[in-house]
Design a protein around this motif. Structure first.
Motif, short mmCIF file in Angstrom:
data_model
loop_
_atom_site.label_atom_id
_atom_site.label_comp_id
_atom_site.label_asym_id
_atom_site.label_seq_id
_atom_site.Cartn_x
_atom_site.Cartn_y
_atom_site.Cartn_z
N GLN A 19 -2.14 6.24 -15.43
CA GLN A 19 -3.54 5.83 -15.29
C GLN A 19 -3.68 4.32 -15.29
O GLN A 19 -4.42 3.75 -14.49
CB GLN A 19 -4.39 6.45 -16.39
N THR A 20 -2.95 3.67 -16.17
CA THR A 20 -3.03 2.21 -16.25
C THR A 20 -2.47 1.57 -14.99
O THR A 20 -3.08 0.65 -14.43
CB THR A 20 -2.27 1.71 -17.49
N ARG A 21 -1.35 2.06 -14.53
CA ARG A 21 -0.76 1.52 -13.30
C ARG A 21 -1.74 1.66 -12.13
O ARG A 21 -1.94 0.74 -11.34
CB ARG A 21 0.57 2.19 -12.98
N GLY A 22 -2.39 2.83 -12.06
CA GLY A 22 -3.37 3.06 -11.01
C GLY A 22 -4.57 2.14 -11.11
O GLY A 22 -5.02 1.57 -10.11
N SER A 23 -5.08 1.97 -12.33
CA SER A 23 -6.27 1.12 -12.50
C SER A 23 -5.96 -0.35 -12.23
O SER A 23 -6.84 -1.11 -11.81
CB SER A 23 -6.87 1.30 -13.89
N LEU A 24 -4.72 -0.75 -12.46
CA LEU A 24 -4.32 -2.14 -12.20
C LEU A 24 -3.79 -2.34 -10.77
O LEU A 24 -3.47 -3.46 -10.40
CB LEU A 24 -3.25 -2.57 -13.21
N HIS A 25 -3.70 -1.24 -10.02
CA HIS A 25 -3.21 -1.28 -8.63
C HIS A 25 -1.81 -1.90 -8.55
O HIS A 25 -1.54 -2.76 -7.72
CB HIS A 25 -4.18 -2.03 -7.72
N LEU A 26 -0.94 -1.43 -9.43
CA LEU A 26 0.43 -1.93 -9.46
C LEU A 26 1.39 -0.92 -8.85
O LEU A 26 1.17 0.29 -8.95
CB LEU A 26 0.87 -2.18 -10.91
N THR A 27 2.46 -1.41 -8.28
CA THR A 27 3.54 -0.54 -7.83
C THR A 27 4.39 -0.18 -9.05
O THR A 27 4.26 -0.79 -10.12
CB THR A 27 4.44 -1.24 -6.80
N GLN A 30 6.24 -3.27 -10.08
CA GLN A 30 5.44 -4.24 -10.82
C GLN A 30 5.20 -3.78 -12.26
O GLN A 30 5.26 -4.58 -13.19
CB GLN A 30 4.10 -4.47 -10.11
N CYS A 64 -0.05 -4.50 -20.63
CA CYS A 64 -0.59 -3.63 -19.59
C CYS A 64 -1.88 -2.93 -19.97
O CYS A 64 -2.77 -2.77 -19.13
CB CYS A 64 0.43 -2.55 -19.22
#
Length: 87
Positions: A19-27, A30, A64
């Protein structure tokens, strides 16, 4: 019982990372860099094949996590809901 609790914690962390990776738009690359782990190790965390260390969890909180309070409250709720008295 310990295995069940470990699985619940692993799933909670996995979903939180996703969820965090998605909300931060990270690969994945990254996100792995932010967590100071290899991309391969991060992919294993995200897929549920492994669980992260306490150190990686703390790095997640520091570098993060967008809502530390919600993350920690969710973790505490999980801890409170688990019945350690069962054998």
């Amino acid at each position: 019982m310990r295995k069940l609790f470990r699985k619940q914690i692993k799933d909670y962390l996995r979903v939180s990372f996703l969820q965090t990776r998605g909300s931060l738009h990270l690969t994945q690359e990254q996100m792995a860099a932010r967590l100071l782990v290899s991309t391969r190790a991060y992919a294993k965390l995200e897929s549920g094949r492994t669980c992260c260390s306490l150190l990686t969890s703390l790095i997640f909180l520091s570098r993060c996590c967008t809502d530390r309070r919600a993350f920690l409250e969710g973790l505490l709720d999980l801890l409170d809901s688990f019945d350690f008295s069962e054998g």
